[in-house]
Write a protein that holds these residues in place. Structure first.
Motif, PDB file in Angstrom:
ATOM      1  N   VAL A 100      15.341  51.529  84.298  1.00  0.00           N
ATOM      2  CA  VAL A 100      14.122  50.809  83.966  1.00  0.00           C
ATOM      3  C   VAL A 100      13.361  50.575  85.270  1.00  0.00           C
ATOM      4  N   VAL A 101      12.103  51.009  85.292  1.00  0.00           N
ATOM      5  CA  VAL A 101      11.255  50.850  86.466  1.00  0.00           C
ATOM      6  C   VAL A 101      10.000  50.084  86.064  1.00  0.00           C
ATOM      7  N   SER A 102       9.221  49.635  87.046  1.00  0.00           N
ATOM      8  CA  SER A 102       8.016  48.889  86.711  1.00  0.00           C
ATOM      9  C   SER A 102       6.837  49.812  86.520  1.00  0.00           C
ATOM     10  N   GLY A 103       5.924  49.352  85.708  1.00  0.00           N
ATOM     11  CA  GLY A 103       4.696  50.080  85.416  1.00  0.00           C
ATOM     12  C   GLY A 103       3.746  49.155  84.679  1.00  0.00           C
ATOM     13  N   LYS A 104       2.612  49.699  84.220  1.00  0.00           N
ATOM     14  CA  LYS A 104       1.661  48.888  83.467  1.00  0.00           C
ATOM     15  C   LYS A 104       2.323  48.297  82.233  1.00  0.00           C
ATOM     16  N   ARG A 105       3.158  49.119  81.595  1.00  0.00           N
ATOM     17  CA  ARG A 105       3.914  48.709  80.411  1.00  0.00           C
ATOM     18  C   ARG A 105       5.355  49.138  80.641  1.00  0.00           C
TER      19      ARG A 105
ATOM     20  N   GLU B  25      11.897  59.721  77.952  1.00  0.00           N
ATOM     21  CA  GLU B  25      11.560  58.706  78.937  1.00  0.00           C
ATOM     22  C   GLU B  25      10.534  57.806  78.278  1.00  0.00           C
ATOM     23  N   LEU B  26      10.504  56.564  78.686  1.00  0.00           N
ATOM     24  CA  LEU B  26       9.481  55.636  78.228  1.00  0.00           C
ATOM     25  C   LEU B  26       8.471  55.518  79.360  1.00  0.00           C
ATOM     26  N   VAL B  27       7.244  55.933  79.103  1.00  0.00           N
ATOM     27  CA  VAL B  27       6.213  55.948  80.140  1.00  0.00           C
ATOM     28  C   VAL B  27       5.063  55.070  79.686  1.00  0.00           C
TER      29      VAL B  27
ATOM     30  N   TYR C 283       4.639  59.391  91.391  1.00  0.00           N
ATOM     31  CA  TYR C 283       4.942  58.295  90.470  1.00  0.00           C
ATOM     32  C   TYR C 283       6.381  57.804  90.606  1.00  0.00           C
ATOM     33  N   LYS C 284       7.342  58.714  90.541  1.00  0.00           N
ATOM     34  CA  LYS C 284       8.735  58.287  90.644  1.00  0.00           C
ATOM     35  C   LYS C 284       9.032  57.718  92.027  1.00  0.00           C
TER      36      LYS C 284
ATOM     37  N   PRO D  34       8.668  73.552  88.304  1.00  0.00           N
ATOM     38  CA  PRO D  34       7.352  74.123  88.596  1.00  0.00           C
ATOM     39  C   PRO D  34       6.231  73.396  87.851  1.00  0.00           C
ATOM     40  N   GLY D  35       5.062  73.409  88.443  1.00  0.00           N
ATOM     41  CA  GLY D  35       3.883  72.829  87.804  1.00  0.00           C
ATOM     42  C   GLY D  35       3.409  71.569  88.502  1.00  0.00           C
ATOM     43  N   GLN D  36       2.085  71.389  88.537  1.00  0.00           N
ATOM     44  CA  GLN D  36       1.495  70.247  89.237  1.00  0.00           C
ATOM     45  C   GLN D  36       1.874  68.919  88.605  1.00  0.00           C
ATOM     46  N   ASP D  37       1.970  68.849  87.264  1.00  0.00           N
ATOM     47  CA  ASP D  37       2.354  67.598  86.610  1.00  0.00           C
ATOM     48  C   ASP D  37       3.741  67.161  87.066  1.00  0.00           C
ATOM     49  N   ASN D  38       4.683  68.107  87.127  1.00  0.00           N
ATOM     50  CA  ASN D  38       6.046  67.794  87.566  1.00  0.00           C
ATOM     51  C   ASN D  38       6.060  67.372  89.037  1.00  0.00           C
TER      52      ASN D  38
END
Length: 197
Positions: A73-78, A29-31, A132-133, A121-125
């Protein structure tokens, strides 16, 4: 744990990402301009997504359903690109991909009509799928975003209304009220059982 791909520029443009090929079958993914390796899913999450795809194919043409191979493709800072677990395109969206080099829905193409994420599982996920998504998919105007959460034994149906999502949380045997798949009679319990059988 998120891993950045080796030997690539620290921050990539969308054009660099779309042209990037490291010669492997690694998924990225491009983040915010950073190329991030997407870890493999658990067997249970993969099975759940596959069985849900088969169920959706009873109502929607199979060519419109993509399992883990559609980039958005979604919007973000970059520059930012997401790889959902399951994506459903409109007929118009499917037609715009004809002749494209990659299975990527860019900003100038119609958005998918449905995106599904199965929470790992996991807080980041959990943060990525619920926060975010959710924001990114709403900004793209994706009509429905389903968050399937095996750990919490629930499913959240995010319905796009006037530029933002309105959420309905489903547990147990209450059938989903989907606008994209109105004939679908599945409940959260039935969908979650796909990953356990």
């Amino acid at each position: 744990m998120t891993q950045t791909a080796p030997n690539v520029p620290k921050l990539m443009t969308m054009e660099e990402y779309l042209a990037y090929d490291d010669g492997t079958d690694t998924r990225y993914e491009l983040v915010d301009g950073e190329l991030v390796e997407v870890p493999t899913e658990s067997p249970e999450n993969c099975k759940l997504a596959k069985l849900l795809m088969l169920e959706l194919a009873k109502y929607i043409s199979i060519v419109l359903i993509n399992l883990k191979d559609m980039e958005i493709v979604v919007s973000g800072k970059r520059a930012k690109v997401r790889l959902p677990d399951l994506t459903v395109l409109s007929e118009e969206g499917y037609a715009t991909l004809a002749g494209q080099r990659s299975n990527t829905i860019t900003q100038d193409m119609p958005p998918p009509i449905l995106v599904v994420e199965v929470v790992s599982p996991g807080q980041d996920n959990r943060d990525r799928d619920y926060r975010y998504k959710r924001t990114e998919y709403a900004a793209r105007g994706i009509a429905e975003y389903w968050i399937i959460d095996p750990e919490r034994q629930q499913m959240t149906l995010c319905l796009w209304v006037n530029g933002q999502y309105e959420d309905t949380i489903y547990t147990g045997d209450t059938p989903l009220a989907s606008t994209i798949v109105p004939g679908l009679k599945l409940s959260a319990a039935q969908i979650l059982a796909f990953g356990q059988n």
